[in-house]
Write a protein that holds these residues in place. Structure first.
Motif: not given
Length: 134
Positions: A7-34
């Motif tokens: 369960i800890a492994q799956y939680i780490a995979l899910v949270v890690g995947g979400l953080l990767c997606a949020v990080g990429v989305l953060h750059d894709i959305v905010n850099i052009p906006s700035l």
């Protein structure tokens, strides 16, 4: 290997995947906006490069922490204490960052980071005696 490790492994995979997606989305959305805000004159032109680099590195840091969680996920399955420590540090960082951001500027959306950190830290903290392998 037991159920809690899996369960800890799956939680780490899910949270890690979400953080990767949020990080990429953060750059894709905010850099052009700035860059548009700088072009319109809403942000001083001399401050533009600093703000863009801060946003880019912020997204990169989110993605890097996500990748780190994905990389150490197999060690959670093995019950390694080092993986537990790394997971706790990353989770606590996000819990505290989310709370600090909310206290600074009360917007509920920043609490998503606290929720992600809590989703990672909660089970690890409860199951801390399960991760004893060095």
């Amino acid at each position: 290997m037991n159920q809690k490790h899996r369960i800890a492994q799956y939680i780490a995979l899910v949270v890690g995947g979400l953080l990767c997606a949020v990080g990429v989305l953060h750059d894709i959305v905010n850099i052009p906006s700035l860059t548009r805000a700088i072009a319109r004159g809403e942000i001083a032109e001399r401050m533009g490069p600093q703000l863009v680099s801060n946003v880019a590195f912020g997204g990169l840091a989110l993605s890097l922490l996500g990748v780190l969680l994905v990389v150490i996920a197999p060690d959670f399955r093995k019950g390694k204490h080092t993986a537990w420590r790394i997971g706790m540090v990353i989770g606590l960082f996000f819990v505290l960052s989310g709370v600090a951001a909310y206290l600074w500027l009360p917007r509920e959306s920043v609490l998503i980071f606290s929720a992600l950190g809590g989703a990672l830290c909660g089970p690890l903290l409860v199951w801390r005696k399960e991760f004893l392998v060095e």
